[in-house]
Design a protein around this motif. Structure first.
Motif, PDB file in Angstrom:
ATOM      1  N   GLU A   8       0.819  -1.221   0.000  1.00 19.38           N
ATOM      2  CA  GLU A   8       0.000   0.000   0.000  1.00 19.38           C
ATOM      3  C   GLU A   8       0.857   1.278   0.000  1.00 19.38           C
ATOM      4  N   THR A   9       1.993   1.218   0.699  1.00 17.97           N
ATOM      5  CA  THR A   9       2.867   2.406   0.762  1.00 17.97           C
ATOM      6  C   THR A   9       3.302   2.802  -0.642  1.00 17.97           C
ATOM      7  N   HIS A  10       3.638   1.782  -1.433  1.00 13.96           N
ATOM      8  CA  HIS A  10       4.088   2.037  -2.806  1.00 13.96           C
ATOM      9  C   HIS A  10       2.945   2.615  -3.651  1.00 13.96           C
ATOM     10  N   THR A  11       1.740   2.066  -3.471  1.00 19.15           N
ATOM     11  CA  THR A  11       0.592   2.568  -4.245  1.00 19.15           C
ATOM     12  C   THR A  11       0.336   4.034  -3.908  1.00 19.15           C
ATOM     13  N   ARG A  12       0.383   4.364  -2.623  1.00 19.50           N
ATOM     14  CA  ARG A  12       0.159   5.763  -2.202  1.00 19.50           C
ATOM     15  C   ARG A  12       1.230   6.673  -2.816  1.00 19.50           C
TER      16      ARG A  12
END
Ligand SMILES: C[S@@+](CC[C@H](N)C(=O)[O-])C[C@H]1O[C@@H](n2cnc3c(N)ncnc32)[C@H](O)[C@@H]1O
Length: 171
Positions: A8-12
């Motif tokens: 999720e960190t990468h998507t954000r």
């Protein structure tokens, strides 16, 4: 279970780099279990997901190489770890371009055997951000092997490869 490096960190981070505003329409190509579709909706985007073998009711069934949507339907196309496994990266880039409105954003992260940047440029994109994520991907891949998470791994050719993130604008 995260099925792409960085989760999720990468998507954000991709969303921030693409400077997308909530309310924008986003299509996730190769959306798998719909984790990014769920996150996008939580963040206020009008998100849809497409996968040839969906693993969630949030994701529609379809081939990313001939997606069942009209031309210029979306403000952004996201794809994480899916173009390469589709077997036709140039075809996937052409389809992403077809689906995007003029000025729309492509948010792509994938394994890279053939340099992605020139392929994306040839498909009609201007690159806004280009980042080598190979170190993070190696860490992720080893963790998936360790946990025996088959769904997150794919058969890769025995050739040296990298993992790249591109944020691009449809010309
Ligand atoms: C490694 S998974 C990544 C899933 C998701 N993007 C994520 O990051 O969690 C690759 C996904 O691509 C999908 N896929 C492969 N070829 C496809 C195609 N031609 N059309 C649509 N989806 C495809 C697979 O079914 C799988 O769900």
């Amino acid at each position: 279970m995260k099925c792409h490096p960085g989760g999720e960190t990468h998507t954000r981070r991709m969303l921030a780099l693409a400077a997308l505003s909530p309310g924008a329409s986003v299509l996730d190509l190769g959306a798998g279990a719909g984790e990014s579709v769920r996150l996008l909706r939580e963040l206020g985007f009008m998100a849809r997901g497409l996968d040839i073998e969906p693993r969630s009711p949030l994701v529609e069934t379809g081939d990313l190489l001939c997606a069942p949507f009209p031309d210029e339907s979306f403000d952004a196309v996201l794809s994480q770890c899916a173009f390469f496994v589709s077997g036709d990266v140039p075809g996937a880039l052409r389809e992403a371009k077809r689906l995007l409105k003029s000025g729309g954003r492509l948010l792509l992260s994938d394994v890279e055997f053939t340099p992605l940047r020139p392929l994306a440029e040839a498909a009609g994109f201007t690159i806004l951000h280009d980042e080598d994520m190979t170190a993070l991907w190696r860490e992720y891949y080893l963790e998936a092997l360790w946990r025996d998470e088959d769904a997150c791994r794919c058969e890769l050719p025995r050739r040296k490869c990298c993992y790249r993130m591109l944020i691009a604008e449809r010309r």
